[in-house]
Every structure is written in structure tokens, then in C-alpha cells.
Design an enzyme around this catalytic site. Structure first.
Site, mmCIF file in Angstrom:
data_model
loop_
_atom_site.group_PDB
_atom_site.id
_atom_site.type_symbol
_atom_site.label_atom_id
_atom_site.label_comp_id
_atom_site.label_asym_id
_atom_site.label_seq_id
_atom_site.Cartn_x
_atom_site.Cartn_y
_atom_site.Cartn_z
ATOM 1 N N HIS A 171 0.853 -1.201 0.000
ATOM 2 C CA HIS A 171 0.000 0.000 0.000
ATOM 3 C C HIS A 171 0.880 1.239 0.000
ATOM 4 C CE1 HIS A 171 0.869 -0.601 4.244
ATOM 5 N NE2 HIS A 171 0.322 0.559 4.578
ATOM 6 N N HIS B 21 1.475 3.846 1.979
ATOM 7 C CA HIS B 21 2.041 4.563 3.123
ATOM 8 C C HIS B 21 3.565 4.618 3.059
ATOM 9 C CE1 HIS B 21 -1.847 3.972 5.649
ATOM 10 N NE2 HIS B 21 -1.895 5.031 4.886
ATOM 11 N N ASP C 225 5.888 4.510 5.146
ATOM 12 C CA ASP C 225 6.704 3.543 5.887
ATOM 13 C C ASP C 225 6.654 2.151 5.261
ATOM 14 O OD1 ASP C 225 4.009 3.367 6.758
ATOM 15 O OD2 ASP C 225 4.620 2.337 8.587
ATOM 16 N N HIS C 226 6.146 2.074 4.039
ATOM 17 C CA HIS C 226 6.185 0.818 3.276
ATOM 18 C C HIS C 226 6.851 0.998 1.919
ATOM 19 C CE1 HIS C 226 3.662 -1.531 6.071
ATOM 20 N NE2 HIS C 226 3.366 -0.298 6.450
ATOM 21 N N HIS D 115 -7.537 -0.684 5.089
ATOM 22 C CA HIS D 115 -6.457 0.157 5.643
ATOM 23 C C HIS D 115 -6.184 1.288 4.650
ATOM 24 C CE1 HIS D 115 -2.911 1.216 7.920
ATOM 25 N NE2 HIS D 115 -2.165 1.092 6.842
ATOM 26 N N ASP E 41 -0.231 -3.832 6.042
ATOM 27 C CA ASP E 41 -0.907 -3.368 7.256
ATOM 28 C C ASP E 41 -2.373 -3.801 7.285
ATOM 29 O OD1 ASP E 41 1.458 -2.219 7.929
ATOM 30 O OD2 ASP E 41 0.787 -0.145 7.755
ATOM 31 N N HIS F 84 4.455 -4.964 10.221
ATOM 32 C CA HIS F 84 5.027 -4.410 11.454
ATOM 33 C C HIS F 84 5.182 -5.481 12.529
ATOM 34 C CE1 HIS F 84 4.614 0.009 10.672
ATOM 35 N NE2 HIS F 84 3.626 -0.378 9.886
HETATM 36 ZN ZN ZN Z 1 -0.064 1.565 6.486
#
Ligand code: ZN
Length: 256
Positions: free
Chosen positions: A59, A61, A63-64, A118, A135, A173
Site C-alpha cells: 500500500h 504509506h 513507511d512501506h 487500511h 498493514d 510491522h
Molecule cells: Zn499503512
């Protein structure tokens, strides 16, 4: 790809508690799932003598996918795969896929499972007896509802729960311990949760990741896959399983 030829998956810790994954293909090639930072991925590639040929994004975001631009600069012809609904927010992947689309890269094969909730373009990558859930599905938990209603996320999780029980689960995570604390609060009598919690504490104390899990294990220990269980339905006394999921997700949002 048959389960007997399951590829090697290397866990690459990134940032605070993110995981990227290197999936090792043929002829020294590898693909990376969710490279939040390029440096950690480069170190892992160098340590294993692997050549990066593809990126799978679960996805949009940061942090990915934060490491994608740098990886693209460093690896000529790098193929980047994402769901079309998240594509514009990932800086334009080379391949924007939809639900059920299959891809072949580095001698590996993956299928895109669209699992919105998400984010609207969240995708789980299924291949080699493993599923990379980003996530959407965590060990003993699930992601927050940023872009979709509870019913959408619940349907996505049900779909993942229906995968072959032996499917290994690699999530985005390391949230396992806090998720299991919530799971134990919701189902105090669930012995599988208690056992997994003791195991996970020992693993984390030893500095090891708790991934992978399996779909079978998540069905036993993940409250978000257990909304039809009488123990959870009684707690929230909601009319439908989806309503139980919505209440459970809301309870997790404020759980301390
Ligand atoms: Zn995320």
C-alpha cells in the site's frame, strides 16, 4: 508454485518496527516487499549476494514504500508492482495490478489479492506458500481503518482467513506483543492466545522477529479473524459478525 518449492524469505527490519522482506528467486535474483528504506534492503542484498529485480508494494504509506525511489535509481529496470488504486500515490509503479492479477518475476510467481480497508489500494501478495499482508493483517491484529469502513476491512480479512491454513503470514510491522495483549483481554480463556503470548515474549527477548505466522495460527489467536466466536459475540452483543468486528476494531483503537 507448489508449497514444496517455497522460496526463502529474509526478514529485513526497517525504521522503528517495520518489516521489509526479500523473497529469494532463481539465479541470485530477489524481490523485495515493502522497502520502507533503501539502505536496509541494500545491506541485506549485499550480505546474501542477491540482485534485486522487483518490488512488491502492499500500500502507499511512506513507511512501506519510502525506499522505492532510491532503489529504482540504484537498480536498472527495477519492476515495481502495486494496486492501481494506490499507484498514483506510490510515484507510479511500472505495473499497476488489480485483484486476481498474477505476475512472474525473478523465477517467482505472485497473485495480487485486493484487500481494501487500511487503504483503498491495499493488496496482499500471495505466492510460494506465503502471503505478504502489509498493514491489513498483522499477527494477532489488523490495520487501522484509514480509508475504508469496517465492513470493507472485515471482508478483506475474511478473504485472507480463507487462504490455505498452512499459508505463512508475513506482515508489515512487529506489533505482535501489543496485539496479543489486546487479544488476551478480549478472550481471556483462549489458551492459544496465552501460549502464543509466552512464545512471542521469549522471541522478542531473544531479539528475534515473530514473523511468520500461518493462517491457521491466526485463526486461533487473532481476534479480528474470530468475530464469529461466541466468546467475542457475547462481549459485544452485536447482531452481525461485521458489527462485532467494528466494535472490536474500535476497542483496539483506545486499548492501552
Ligand atoms: Zn499503512
Amino acid at each position: 508454485m507448489s508449497p514444496t518449492s517455497a522460496p526463502r524469505v529474509l526478514v529485513v527490519p526497517c525504521l522503528q518496527d517495520n518489516y521489509a522482506y526479500l523473497v529469494v528467486g532463481s539465479e541470485g535474483r530477489a524481490v523485495v516487499v515493502d522497502p520502507s528504506e533503501a539502505a536496509a534492503v541494500e545491506r541485506a542484498l549485499a550480505a546474501e549476494g542477491l540482485r534485486l529485480t522487483g518490488v512488491l508494494c502492499t500500500h502507499h504509506h511512506w513507511d512501506h514504500v519510502g525506499g522505492v525511489p532510491e532503489l529504482r535509481e540504484r537498480h536498472d529496470g527495477l519492476a515495481v508492482f502495486a494496486h492501481r488504486a494506490d499507484a498514483a500515490r506510490i510515484g507510479g509503479p511500472t505495473d499497476a495490478l488489480d485483484d486476481g492479477d498474477r505476475l512472474a518475476i525473478a523465477g517467482l510467481e505472485f497473485e495480487a489479492l485486493h484487500v481494501p480497508g487500511h487503504t483503498l489500494g491495499a493488496v496482499a501478495w500471495l505466492g510460494g506458500g506465503a502471503v505478504f499482508t502489509g498493514d491489513t493483517l498483522f499477527l494477532a491484529g489488523c490495520g487501522r481503518l484509514f480509508e475504508g469502513p469496517a465492513s470493507m476491512m472485515h471482508a478483506s480479512l475474511e478473504r485472507l482467513a480463507d487462504l490455505t491454513p498452512e499459508t505463512r503470514v508475513y506482515c508489515g510491522h512487529e506489533y505482535t506483543l501489543s496485539n496479543l495483549r489486546f487479544a488476551a483481554a478480549m478472550e481471556p480463556a483462549n489458551e492459544a492466545v496465552a501460549a502464543k503470548r509466552a512464545w512471542a515474549e521469549a522471541e522478542r527477548d531473544a531479539g528475534r522477529p515473530t514473523v511468520p505466522s500461518t493462517i491457521a495460527e491466526e485463526r486461533r489467536t487473532n481476534p479480528f479473524l474470530r468475530c464469529a466466536e461466541p466468546s467475542l459475540r457475547a462481549r459485544f452483543s452485536e447482531p452481525t459478525v461485521t458489527d462485532v468486528f467494528a466494535e472490536l476494531r474500535a476497542a483496539k483503537d483506545v486499548f492501552r
